[in-house]
Structures are given as structure tokens and as C-alpha cells.
Scaffold this motif. Structure first.
Motif, PDB file in Angstrom:
ATOM      1  N   LEU A 267     -20.938   0.092  -1.350  1.00  0.00           N
ATOM      2  CA  LEU A 267     -19.964   1.020  -1.971  1.00  0.00           C
ATOM      3  C   LEU A 267     -18.387   0.398  -1.877  1.00  0.00           C
ATOM      4  N   TRP A 268     -17.842   0.141  -2.914  1.00  0.00           N
ATOM      5  CA  TRP A 268     -16.508  -0.269  -2.789  1.00  0.00           C
ATOM      6  C   TRP A 268     -15.624   0.481  -3.216  1.00  0.00           C
ATOM      7  N   LEU A 269     -14.300   0.379  -2.752  1.00  0.00           N
ATOM      8  CA  LEU A 269     -12.955   1.140  -3.261  1.00  0.00           C
ATOM      9  C   LEU A 269     -12.219   0.104  -3.862  1.00  0.00           C
ATOM     10  N   THR A 270     -11.930   0.088  -5.122  1.00  0.00           N
ATOM     11  CA  THR A 270     -11.057  -0.762  -5.722  1.00  0.00           C
ATOM     12  C   THR A 270      -9.666  -0.338  -5.666  1.00  0.00           C
ATOM     13  N   SER A 271      -8.746  -1.100  -5.981  1.00  0.00           N
ATOM     14  CA  SER A 271      -7.408  -0.659  -5.916  1.00  0.00           C
ATOM     15  C   SER A 271      -7.111   0.322  -6.977  1.00  0.00           C
ATOM     16  N   SER A 272      -6.243   1.310  -6.918  1.00  0.00           N
ATOM     17  CA  SER A 272      -6.427   2.435  -7.856  1.00  0.00           C
ATOM     18  C   SER A 272      -6.000   2.129  -9.434  1.00  0.00           C
ATOM     19  N   ASN A 273      -4.866   1.303  -9.354  1.00  0.00           N
ATOM     20  CA  ASN A 273      -4.162   1.158 -10.557  1.00  0.00           C
ATOM     21  C   ASN A 273      -4.099  -0.269 -10.789  1.00  0.00           C
ATOM     22  N   ASN A 274      -4.470  -0.721 -11.920  1.00  0.00           N
ATOM     23  CA  ASN A 274      -4.681  -1.956 -12.402  1.00  0.00           C
ATOM     24  C   ASN A 274      -4.420  -2.231 -14.080  1.00  0.00           C
ATOM     25  N   SER A 275      -4.658  -1.291 -14.634  1.00  0.00           N
ATOM     26  CA  SER A 275      -4.416  -1.477 -16.001  1.00  0.00           C
ATOM     27  C   SER A 275      -2.921  -1.736 -16.457  1.00  0.00           C
ATOM     28  N   ASP A 276      -1.965  -1.288 -15.774  1.00  0.00           N
ATOM     29  CA  ASP A 276      -0.351  -1.675 -15.895  1.00  0.00           C
ATOM     30  C   ASP A 276      -0.028  -2.700 -15.314  1.00  0.00           C
ATOM     31  N   ASP A 277       0.741  -3.908 -15.656  1.00  0.00           N
ATOM     32  CA  ASP A 277       1.109  -4.746 -15.061  1.00  0.00           C
ATOM     33  C   ASP A 277       2.051  -4.520 -14.013  1.00  0.00           C
ATOM     34  N   SER A 278       3.050  -3.928 -14.277  1.00  0.00           N
ATOM     35  CA  SER A 278       4.266  -3.913 -13.307  1.00  0.00           C
ATOM     36  C   SER A 278       3.867  -3.134 -12.224  1.00  0.00           C
ATOM     37  N   THR A 279       3.000  -2.247 -12.467  1.00  0.00           N
ATOM     38  CA  THR A 279       2.500  -1.354 -11.147  1.00  0.00           C
ATOM     39  C   THR A 279       1.923  -2.373 -10.079  1.00  0.00           C
ATOM     40  N   SER A 280       0.790  -2.911 -10.586  1.00  0.00           N
ATOM     41  CA  SER A 280      -0.105  -3.932  -9.692  1.00  0.00           C
ATOM     42  C   SER A 280       0.754  -4.811  -9.188  1.00  0.00           C
ATOM     43  N   GLU A 281       1.955  -5.252  -9.931  1.00  0.00           N
ATOM     44  CA  GLU A 281       2.806  -6.276  -9.165  1.00  0.00           C
ATOM     45  C   GLU A 281       3.346  -5.698  -8.057  1.00  0.00           C
ATOM     46  N   SER A 282       3.943  -4.609  -8.034  1.00  0.00           N
ATOM     47  CA  SER A 282       4.650  -3.793  -7.066  1.00  0.00           C
ATOM     48  C   SER A 282       3.501  -3.482  -5.942  1.00  0.00           C
ATOM     49  N   GLN A 283       2.422  -3.217  -6.405  1.00  0.00           N
ATOM     50  CA  GLN A 283       1.386  -2.822  -5.380  1.00  0.00           C
ATOM     51  C   GLN A 283       0.917  -3.738  -4.419  1.00  0.00           C
ATOM     52  N   SER A 284       1.006  -5.097  -4.947  1.00  0.00           N
ATOM     53  CA  SER A 284       0.465  -6.227  -4.296  1.00  0.00           C
ATOM     54  C   SER A 284       1.386  -6.520  -2.956  1.00  0.00           C
ATOM     55  N   ASP A 285       2.779  -6.203  -3.185  1.00  0.00           N
ATOM     56  CA  ASP A 285       3.405  -6.482  -2.283  1.00  0.00           C
ATOM     57  C   ASP A 285       3.235  -5.574  -1.081  1.00  0.00           C
ATOM     58  N   SER A 286       2.932  -4.228  -1.262  1.00  0.00           N
ATOM     59  CA  SER A 286       2.554  -3.176  -0.320  1.00  0.00           C
ATOM     60  C   SER A 286       1.554  -3.926   0.824  1.00  0.00           C
ATOM     61  N   PRO A 287       1.763  -3.486   2.076  1.00  0.00           N
ATOM     62  CA  PRO A 287       0.697  -3.726   3.107  1.00  0.00           C
ATOM     63  C   PRO A 287      -0.763  -3.295   2.742  1.00  0.00           C
ATOM     64  N   THR A 288      -0.599  -2.017   2.443  1.00  0.00           N
ATOM     65  CA  THR A 288      -1.833  -1.422   2.162  1.00  0.00           C
ATOM     66  C   THR A 288      -2.953  -1.963   1.172  1.00  0.00           C
ATOM     67  N   LEU A 295     -16.370   0.218   1.585  1.00  0.00           N
ATOM     68  CA  LEU A 295     -16.579   1.463   2.340  1.00  0.00           C
ATOM     69  C   LEU A 295     -17.582   1.718   3.104  1.00  0.00           C
ATOM     70  N   ASN A 296     -18.860   1.232   2.497  1.00  0.00           N
ATOM     71  CA  ASN A 296     -20.024   1.245   3.186  1.00  0.00           C
ATOM     72  C   ASN A 296     -21.369   0.242   2.785  1.00  0.00           C
ATOM     73  N   SER A 297     -22.107  -0.116   3.439  1.00  0.00           N
ATOM     74  CA  SER A 297     -23.247  -1.010   2.980  1.00  0.00           C
ATOM     75  C   SER A 297     -24.541  -0.121   3.222  1.00  0.00           C
ATOM     76  N   TYR A 298     -25.195  -0.014   2.209  1.00  0.00           N
ATOM     77  CA  TYR A 298     -26.350   0.473   2.416  1.00  0.00           C
ATOM     78  C   TYR A 298     -27.616  -0.360   2.589  1.00  0.00           C
ATOM     79  N   THR A 299     -28.206  -0.603   3.623  1.00  0.00           N
ATOM     80  CA  THR A 299     -28.894  -1.757   3.934  1.00  0.00           C
ATOM     81  C   THR A 299     -30.502  -1.331   3.806  1.00  0.00           C
TER      82      THR A 299
END
Lengths: 346, 721
Positions: A267-288, A295-299
């Protein structure tokens, strides 16, 4: 926490199984369809329902099916309709069934690999894909017939192995083969877009965001694409130890992605925003951004009985209860899990 | 050839013949189908059905032929390497011939030697005569030059003749010498006049100085005189402006003084700019300090006469910029240096040469990193050690800059490494990514080098640099009070540690992708329901083994074999009470007990299986063993998955069984963890068994004899094995 603690197990399938599907049109129950894969015995389709107390899985219906079932899909607007891709010896085809009686054989083409329903709501078309062709069928439920409306051959070089119908645009379908993911316009039956990619196993449109597609590949893991920029993925996830077999966006929480390989479902959590270029650009700089997306691996479950007992990476989100998904082991065990504890806060 | 004929016969037979030969083929097809194929001679012959069947069968055959073709192409490539061996003998013959030609040409050369000597002597004499002629003509020529004011020519001629005058001036050319010197004195006078005259343009005056210098005239005196004159001029100017200042309104700054200040400031800004330009040409720190000192002394001089220009402030600011630029410039040069060391010698990787280049690439880039960083540090230390007052003011700043520089340098290096792998930080470098994402094929060897280099940086280079920085660049920084030191070795180490493991991952992915393509062709293409009885081990086995040997050979060059780790790991696999998985399993066991009652025996049996499964994909270590075995395991797992997607007839099953049987020993030679290999191979045969319509085991005896036969065949086929 290992998977299984929340899992509800259904052990009713007698043989090996490869496919499971969510019954979307059933608004009152959380139910799934699973089909078996046995070369020599008579194969079955099980209609499995989660009891109202959500404590156990009950078999609501059991139907015998000629030939091994390689793929199942439930009709999104009529819970009694479902499609199955089957193989029996050398013949291979796809059928649309109506529970409980035989509805009608849609076709019996050789090497028919895949059937797609328009993912949301009522639409009288069905797409089927075989290795070299794309068919658009017009389905007439009352007359119990299906006719080929249009067809396009994609050429001998591509061996189509599956596809996904864009939920945002009923004229677009994505089909994938060994070397690429291609988008087709169903009105003109022309290829509109293509992503060069090796060894695609599965692809899934993001149901809540247009143009976003996730792909699962054999060696390179999981990539998230914006179809408007097909040259490079906007995000990637490490995938699994071996091939990533399947990938599905959660129908409601589109940041949640399930991916499966032979022994685990992640189970993965992807970065919330991606469709907008500028926001993903700024996000990539944030440490989060460096946060671990897994999130979890069901084995594997320990009480599988033999070596071949393992997940085959097949699973389905429940569209009625988006925090639940059912996964299927190759030995035929169905397990329903809840991901409630991982849901992002809205 | 024999086999091919047999195969053709068989093919023909399968289409045209009756019962007898089909029985010989022993292809277990369903009875209904045999009946229809035979029906061509029967009264119930249905051409449509027959054609359909024929078509399907032919399609299957075409696919089979396609795979065979691919395998044959591979065989041809191996054969061509034999031809190359033949070429070597030819090349040796050629070399002999060349040597004999050379010895002949040497003979011709010696025979002509004497004549050549004579010609050269004559030539020298002629040149000498020409020079004498020139000397005799010199006085007249100089005179002409003076008349036309072509002093430059005059000086050139005179200097040319000077050595001869020095040697023979006392005797044969005395007359000439005296008259020439007379003329030259006139030239010097003229030049001096030119220099001091204010009306002459500045270029002409500069030229005059150059010419005088060439004539060994004491220019220093001239310079001092000139400077004195200039200073007088400035002072006069200053006094004058002061006077004017008093006369004018106090708030109205006189135009002339403002202009003077502007001029002075402009002058020094220009001088700093020159230094900045020189920095790009890799200036050493001593040279830089020298230049800065030089300017500083001039600045102090100027400041005494013109304090209003605030030159020291400007100068401090400018030197700060210069030094900062110097430091960043040094780091970017270092980055270039390292990347050249990495990619430079990678141009001709083939065969044994590759072995050399991979290792040398690693060694030279290791050296580049450590040596380059040390050189940089040494150079910067010169900056700090300097007692020059300007620098002492900036000591703290320099310390910060150096630390920051290293921090940024290693981050940039890491990014550069990722880019070399084609694995760029996708979002950040979107623009670059668009160009280079899959523009060029990344070499697998380079990825391995990067993995090892990253380890080296993490484990050796960073600690050493940290030590060095602590010794001479510690403390000080203004920044460190607020944010801590700019250079954070821990962060860099983490960065490179994760980079090195992701490089290994990339390497494995690249290699398995290639193998996967091979396996897919093998397993997806043929129609397994119509598989023919196995005749020999399929070619894909050879290809797979060759690929794996290739991986081994490449990895071995750079990574330790790591057999000790392997030993350790198999032990842990064997013990059922591994501390890592124990609590987990107990949890599971207790839960399962509540769910279902199973016998204790089954539980333990299962637990063992479970644990073994867990151990199949272990963490990748920086050892040959770990990488090769991971690739082998992934490949076997892929085979298993591919088989599970097929439906096989008995012959298909037996073919897979034969191939797997044959793979067993070579794989165990490559990977030493036999238990895992056995397990995975068994999984493949189990999968084939499950997917087979009519699973009957291949006879043991014939299988072993056949596999032995093929084994010897492979041995001869794979060079160097």
C-alpha cells in the motif's frame, strides 16, 4: 503490523485462482467475484459477499464455468452481469454472463486477452483486447447480443497484454504491450499518445484526476505518468522484489495505490499533487517529500499449505467501501483487508 | 545439418503423412484433432476446418522458427569470435612484412647520408653570407627608419644584429658597429622625447616604453619619474579642487572631484575584474593573494590622497567577491576533474580491455576525489595562513565558504552520478531530463563503478576531509552560531550510502531486464500446447548462462567476492530460530492455532518453507556473490512466473524439465547458496507440472545423458569457460 490481523479469510475456492473483481453495481453489499484456474477440473466462479457485521465472507453464489478463467470483470451498472476471459486447451475467448443463467457468448476469438467495461456508470459499450486487435462492442442487454462496432489492428509487432479505460473520457482507452503504453481514441480508432516503457504488466487511470496513469513494470517498479507529458514519469515507487503484477488506485483516496507481486501487496501513499507543474516543483524542495511512500506491506499468510500458496498480486478495491480491498492467493484464498488506519485525513 | 534435415522431414511429415509417421512424432494431441488432420484422405474431409487447423499449426511453427532464428543469430555471433582468432595470425604475418620494409628503408637512408650532409653545409654557408650582407647594410637602413619614424623596425633590426656586433664588433665590423650605435642613440633620444611629451597619444607612449625596454634602457627610472609626475599632477589637482571646494557652496560637490573619485573607483573595480577573469584560468591561491596585496597597497596609497573615494570599503567588498568566486570556482573545477576521471577512459570497453578500464576508471576517480579535495584544502589553507590584513578580516567568512563549498560539492557530485546513470532526480531536473532521459544507453560497468566510488566517498573520503576541515577550517564561522557548521559529513555520508545501494539496484535492474527479454522470447513465443518432443537442451539455457557469466565477470572486477558473508547467511537460513523473524512467526503461529487446528509437524514444515521464502530476496550487499545471486534468483523467479502463464503439453513440460535439470549444476557453480537454487528450480518444475495437461516425467536416464551431452557442447561454446 503484519497483514492478516485485520484480514477476513475466505477459503471456499477449491483450485488455484488468478482473478478477482469488485462488484461495483452492488450498492448494498461489499462483494467480489473470483474465478478459478484449473486445467483438469471444472472451474467455478464464486460470488463472495462480506457479511453485514464485516466479520466473515460468505459465498453467495457458485457458478460452473467451462474453461480456465484468466480474467474477470464485473459490469459497473448491473451487478448480475460480468465478463470472463477463459482458456480451454487451445481455444481462448471471452464471455459475458448474466447471473444466474448464461447470458450470451459475445465472441470466441482466438487469444482474446482482456475485457474492459466503462468504469463508471452505464455505457452500452465494451472493449475487448486481444494480442493484435482492439474491439469496441455494442452491448444490447435486452436482446442478449453483442456486436462488433469497430475494430482496429495494432500491428503484428505489438502484443497487447491489457488495457485500461479512461474514466474521465469514454473515448480514450489505454492499451499496453511489451514495449509501450498506447492511448487510443475510440471514435477514430487511432493511436493518440504513447509512452515508451519496457515490460508493462498493468496500468490504471487515476479515477479522481484526469490524465494521471500509474503503470506497473516487471523490473523497474511503479511509475506515475501525466499523459500530457509522456516523456518522463513525474514520480516513481520502488516496486517489489520481483515483477509488479498489478496496480490500482483507490477509488476514493486517489493518493493510495495498491501494487502486488507474488508474495506481497503493498500500500503506497503517493505525493498528493502532481498534475500541476509549478506546485510539484515547489514540493520537491520541501523536506517532507523524502517521506517513505510505503505505508504497509501485506505479506504471505502462514497457514497456506504448500509452496505455491502465495498471493499472485491480484486484488480489488471495494468501490462501496473504499477502505477495503480483497486479495487473492494463487491457491485460491481470498482475504479482505481494511486500510482504515492508513487513510489520509481529508 | 543432420538435425536440420531431420527437422525438415519431421515438419513435412507432420503436415502430409499418415498415421505411421505421426506416431513417430509422439506428439500427444487431443484425439479429435488428430482425426481431423488425417481427414484429408477420408470421405468426411472438410476443407475449412482443415485449413483452420493447418493455419493454427503453421502459426505455432512460425513462432517456433522465430525463436530458433533468434537463437541461431546468437550462435552466429559466437562463431564470428572464432574468425577474429584467425585474423590474429594474419596480423602477425603483416607485422613481419612491415618490419622487413622498415629495415630496407633504413638501408636507403644510410646510403644517402653523406650527400645530405654536404647539401646542408652549403645551405649554412649561404645563410651566413646573407647575414653579413645585412650587417653591412645596417647603418643605412637605420637612418632610413629614423627619417620615416619607424622606430619599431629600427629597434628590431638593431637587436637582430646585436649578437654579431658583440662577437665581432672589435674586429671586422667595427665600422659598422660604431655607425649603427650612433644612429641608435638618436633613436633612443627620440623615443624618450616621445614618452615625456604629453601631446603624444597614450598608445604611442606605451610603444615607446616597450621599445626602450627592448634596448635594455633603464625603464624603472623612467617609471618612477612618470609616477612622480602623475602624483604631482593628482596632488595639484586635489589642491585645486579643495580650493574650488571652499569657493563653492558647501552642498555642491565640485564636478571635478566627483569625477576624480569616479575615476579612481572605476580604476580599482577594473583591476578586480581582471583578477576575477584570471580566476577562471585556475589561479593558485598564492598568485591570487599576491594580486590582492598589490591592489591593496595601491588602494592605501590612493586612500591617503583621496579619502573621499572610500576605496578601502569598495576594495574589501570586491576582494570578498573575488575570494568567494575563487572558492566556488575551485569546487566546480574539482567536479569537472572527477567526472573526467570517471568517464574519460570509458571509451573502448571490449573484452579484456574492459577489465582494465573498469578498474582504472574506479581507481583514477577515487584518486581524483581524494587528491582533488586535498589539493583544494591545501590551497585554501594558504588563503587562511596569509597574514595579509584584508584576509584576516575575512577569516570567518572563508571558513564558512569552504565548508559550504564542500557540502555543495558533494551534493552536486551525487546529482552528477545519478545523471550519469540516467536516473535523475526526475522532478528537479525536468528540463535536463527531457533531453537525456533515455537518450543514451548507460553502460552497466559505469553504474558499478559509481556504486563503488560512492562507497569509497562515504567510507574514506568524507572522514578524511572532515578531519582536515576540523584541523584547519573549524570554528570561526558567523553562521555556525546560528545554524551549526555548514559542512555536515553525516548528511553527505547518508546521501552516498543510499546512492551506492541504489546504483547496485540499478545495475541489477539493467541486467535482469536484459535477461527478462530473453526469457520472455523463449516462453511467450512458442505454442506450448503443440510442443515437440524435446531433442536437446534449448538454446536459451546457453544464452542465460552466458549472460550470467558476463555479469559475474563484470562484477568480479570491482567487488569483493564476499563468500564469508554468504556462509554466514546460509547458516542463518538453516536455523529455524533466527532472531529476526522469530517474534513474527510466533505471532502467526498463535493466531493460526486459534483459526485452525493443524498438526505441529505441518506447522514446523510450513514455517521452514515460509522462512526460506523470506530469505530468497535478501538485502543486496556490495559483493559479487550477493549481486550475481540476486540476478540468478530474479531470473529463476521470472521463469517460474512465465511458465505459470502457459498451458503445456507433455513434451513442453518435459522440455522445461530437461532445461531446468541442465541449469542446475552450472547455476550452483555461479551461486553458492545451493538450497535457494534448488528451491527455485523446483518451483519452476512444479509450476510446469501444474500447468501441464498431461504431466509425465521425463525419463531420468535419458535426461542425464542428454544434459551431459549438452553440457560439453556449452563448454566448448562459451569462450573462456
Amino acid at each position: 503490523m503484519q497483514g492478516g490481523s485485520t484480514g477476513i479469510v475466505y477459503g471456499g475456492l477449491k483450485y488455484q485462482a488468478r482473478c478477482i473483481a469488485d462488484v461495483k453495481a452492488d450498492a448494498n453489499n461489499t462483494s467480489f467475484l473470483a474465478g478459478t484456474l484449473s486445467l483438469k477440473e471444472e472451474n467455478e466462479v464464486h460470488l463472495i459477499r462480506l457479511s453485514p457485521s464485516a466479520a466473515e465472507l460468505v459465498c453467495e453464489g457458485l457458478f460452473y464455468h467451462p474453461g480456465e478463467i484468466w480474467d474477470l470483470a464485473s459490469c459497473p451498472f448491473d451487478s448480475r452481469l460480468f465478463s470472463a476471459v477463459f482458456a480451454s486447451g487451445e481455444t481462448n475467448g471471452a464471455v459475458i454472463w448474466k447471473i444466474p443463467e448464461l447470458y450470451g457468448q459475445s465472441n470466441s476469438h482466438l487469444w482474446n486477452n482482456f475485457i474492459l467495461w466503462w468504469p463508471i456508470g452505464k455505457h452500452d459499450k465494451v472493449i475487448s483486447i486481444d494480442e493484435q486487435n482492439l474491439f469496441l462492442w455494442s452491448l444490447d442487454c435486452s436482446r442478449k447480443i453483442a456486436e462488433v462496432q469497430s475494430q482496429e489492428s495494432v500491428g503484428v509487432l505489438h502484443h497487447l497484454s491489457g488495457g485500461a479505460w479512461d474514466p474521465h473520457d469514454r473515448n480514450t482507452v489505454a492499451a499496453f504491450c511489451d514495449s509501450s503504453l498506447q492511448c487510443w481514441d475510440l471514435r477514430t480508432m487511432k493511436k493518440t499518445n504513447s509512452i515508451e516503457l519496457v515490460h508493462v504488466r498493468d496500468a490504471d487511470y487515476n479515477p479522481n484526476k484526469q490524465h494521471i496513469v500509474a503503470t506497473a513494470e516487471d523490473e523497474t517498479g511503479i511509475h506515475l505518468w501525466d499523459l500530457r507529458m509522456p516523456n518522463f514519469p513525474f514520480s516513481e515507487l520502488p516496486g517489489h522484489a520481483h515483477w509488479t503484477w498489478a496496480i490500482r488506485h483507490n477509488p476514493q483516496y486517489d493518493q493510495l495505490i495498491l501494487s502486488g507481486t507474488d508474495s506481497t501487496v503493498n500500500l503506497w501513499l503517493t505525493s498528493s499533487n502532481n498534475s500541476d507543474d509549478s506546485t510539484s516543483e515547489s514540493q520537491s524542495d520541501s523536506p517532507t517529500q523524502k517521506m517513505d511512500p510505503l505505508l504497509n506491506s501485506y505479506t504471505d499468510y502462514e497457514n497456506s499449505l504448500n509452496n505455491s500458496a502465495k498471493k499472485n498480486g491480484r486484488y480489488a478495491w471495494s468501490s462501496r467501501e473504499p477502505s477495503m480491498f480483497a486479495s487473492l492467493s494463487y491457491d485460491g484464498r481470498v482475504v479482505v483487508e481494511s486500510v482504515k488506519s492508513y487513510l489520509p485525513r481529508k | 545439418m543432420d538435425e536440420k534435415a531431420k527437422r525438415t522431414r519431421e515438419l513435412l511429415a507432420s503436415f502430409y503423412s499418415t498415421e505411421a509417421s505421426t506416431a513417430g512424432r509422439a506428439v500427444p494431441v487431443s484425439p479429435s484433432r488428430v482425426a481431423t488432420l488425417d481427414s484429408i484422405n477420408s470421405p468426411s474431409f472438410d476443407p475449412d476446418v482443415y485449413m483452420n487447423l493447418l493455419h493454427v499449426e503453421m502459426a505455432a511453427e512460425i513462432k517456433n522458427l522465430d525463436t530458433d532464428l533468434q537463437m541461431l543469430v546468437y550462435e552466429i555471433t559466437t562463431n564470428s569470435s572464432n574468425n577474429i582468432v584467425g585474423m590474429e595470425a594474419n596480423m602477425e604475418q603483416l607485422l613481419e612484412k612491415i618490419i622487413s620494409v622498415q629495415s630496407k628503408s633504413d638501408g636507403v637512408d644510410t646510403s644517402l647520408f653523406a650527400k645530405r650532409e654536404k647539401i646542408e653545409k652549403l645551405h649554412r654557408t649561404r645563410n651566413f653570407l646573407r647575414k653579413i650582407q645585412f650587417i653591412y647594410d645596417l647603418p643605412g637602413r637605420l637612418q632610413k627608419c629614423i627619417e620615416s619614424e619607424a622606430y619599431a623596425d629600427a629597434v628590431r633590426f638593431f637587436i637582430g644584429a646585436k649578437p654579431i656586433f658583440e662577437a665581432y664588433g672589435g674586429s671586422s665590423f667595427q665600422e659598422c658597429k660604431i655607425s649603427s650605435e650612433e644612429t641608435m642613440k638618436l633613436v633612443i633620444e627620440n623615443l624618450k622625447g616621445k614618452l615625456y611629451s604629453d601631446t603624444e597619444p597614450i598608445e604611442a607612449r606605451a610603444e615607446a616604453v616597450v621599445l626602450l625596454k627592448q634596448l635594455n634602457f633603464p625603464v624603472e627610472d623612467l617609471k618612477n619619474k612618470m609616477l612622480d609626475k602623475l602624483e604631482d599632477f593628482l596632488l595639484d589637482f586635489h589642491k585645486e579642487s579643495k580650493r574650488m571646494d571652499h569657493q563653492c557652496l558647501p552642498d555642491n560637490i565640485p564636478d571635478s572631484e566627483r569625477r576624480l573619485i569616479e575615476l579612481a573607483q572605476d580604476l580599482f573595480t577594473k583591476r578586480y575584474e581582471t583578477i576575477q577573469q584570471r580566476i577562471t584560468e585556475q589561479l593558485s591561491s598564492e598568485a591570487l593573494m599576491l594580486a590582492l596585496r598589490d591592489i591593496w597597497s595601491d588602494v592605501s596609497l590612493m586612500d591617503q590622497v583621496l579619502p573621499e573615494a572610500a576605496l578601502p570599503v569598495i576594495s574589501l567588498e570586491a576582494s570578498r567577491g573575488v575570494i568567494k568566486k575563487y572558492i566556488t570556482g575551485a569546487f566546480s573545477a574539482l567536479l569537472r576533474y572527477v567526472s573526467e576521471a570517471l568517464t574519460g577512459p570509458q571509451t573502448s570497453p571490449k573484452g579484456t580491455e574492459e577489465q582494465r578500464t573498469l578498474q582504472t576508471a574506479l581507481e583514477s576517480s577515487k584518486k581524483a576525489v581524494i587528491q582533488g579535495s586535498m589539493d583544494c584544502l591545501l590551497d585554501f589553507r594558504h588563503l587562511l595562513d596569509d597574514t595579509f590584513e584584508l584576509v584576516t578580516k575575512m577569516r570567518d567568512l572563508i571558513v564558512d565558504w569552504v565548508q559550504e563549498g564542500f557540502q555543495d560539492f558533494f551534493k552536486a557530485l551525487n546529482r552528477h552520478f545519478l545523471m550519469l546513470c540516467g536516473k535523475i532526480d526526475i522532478i528537479k531536473n525536468r528540463v535536463n531530463a527531457a533531453e537525456g532521459f533515455r537518450a543514451e544507453k548507460v553502460q552497466t560497468g559505469l553504474v558499478l563503478v559509481l556504486a563503488q566510488l560512492s562507497i569509497f566517498i562515504e567510507q574514506s573520503a568524507i572522514p578524511r576531509i572532515t578531519e582536515e576541515i576540523a584541523a584547519s577550517f573549524s570554528g570561526g564561522g558567523l553562521r555556525s552560531y546560528e545554524y551549526g557548521p555548514a559542512f555536515v559529513p553525516g548528511e553527505i555520508c547518508r546521501l552516498f550510502r543510499s546512492a551506492s545501494s541504489s546504483f547496485l539496484q540499478i545495475y541489477i535492474t539493467m541486467r535482469t531486464q536484459k535477461i527478462s527479454t530473453l526469457l520472455k522470447k523463449r516462453f511467450m513465443a512458442p505454442n506450448w500446447i503443440k510442443h515437440k518432443e524435446p531433442r536437446e537442451v534449448h538454446m536459451f539455457v546457453d544464452l542465460l548462462l552466458q549472460e550470467l557469466h558476463g555479469v559475474g565477470a563484470e562484477v568480479r572486477q570491482l567487488l569483493p567476492s564476499g563468500l564469508t558473508q554468504r556462509h554466514h547467511r546460509t547458516e542463518s537460513t538453516g536455523s529455524t530460530n533466527s532472531s529476526r523473524s522469530n517474534p513474527l512467526r510466533e505471532d502467526k503461529i498463535s493466531r493460526s492455532n486459534t483459526q485452525r487446528a493443524r498438526s505441529q509437524l505441518l506447522e514446523s514444515h510450513l514455517a521452514k518453507l515460509f522462512e526460506q521464502k523470506m530469505e530468497i530476496f535478501t538485502k543486496i550487499e556490495h559483493t559479487e556473490e550477493s549481486i550475481v545471486s540476486t540476478i540468478v534468483k530474479l531470473s529463476l523467479k521470472s521463469i517460474q512466473e512465465l511458465v505459470q502463464l502457459q498451458t503445456l503439453n507433455r513434451s513442453g513440460y518435459q522440455q522445461i524439465q530437461l532445461d531446468i535439470e541442465f541449469l542446475k549444476n552450472p547455476l550452483k557453480e555461479i551461486v553458492h547458496d545451493e538450497a535457494v537454487i534448488d528451491f527455485l528450480l523446483k518451483e519452476v518444475t512444479n509450476a510446469a507440472h501444474e500447468r501441464c495437461l498431461d504431466p509425465i516425467l521425463w525419463r531420468r536416464r535419458s535426461s542425464t545423458s542428454s544434459s551431459r551431452q549438452s553440457w560439453s557442447r556449452t563448454r566448448s561454446r562459451i569462450p573462456g569457460k
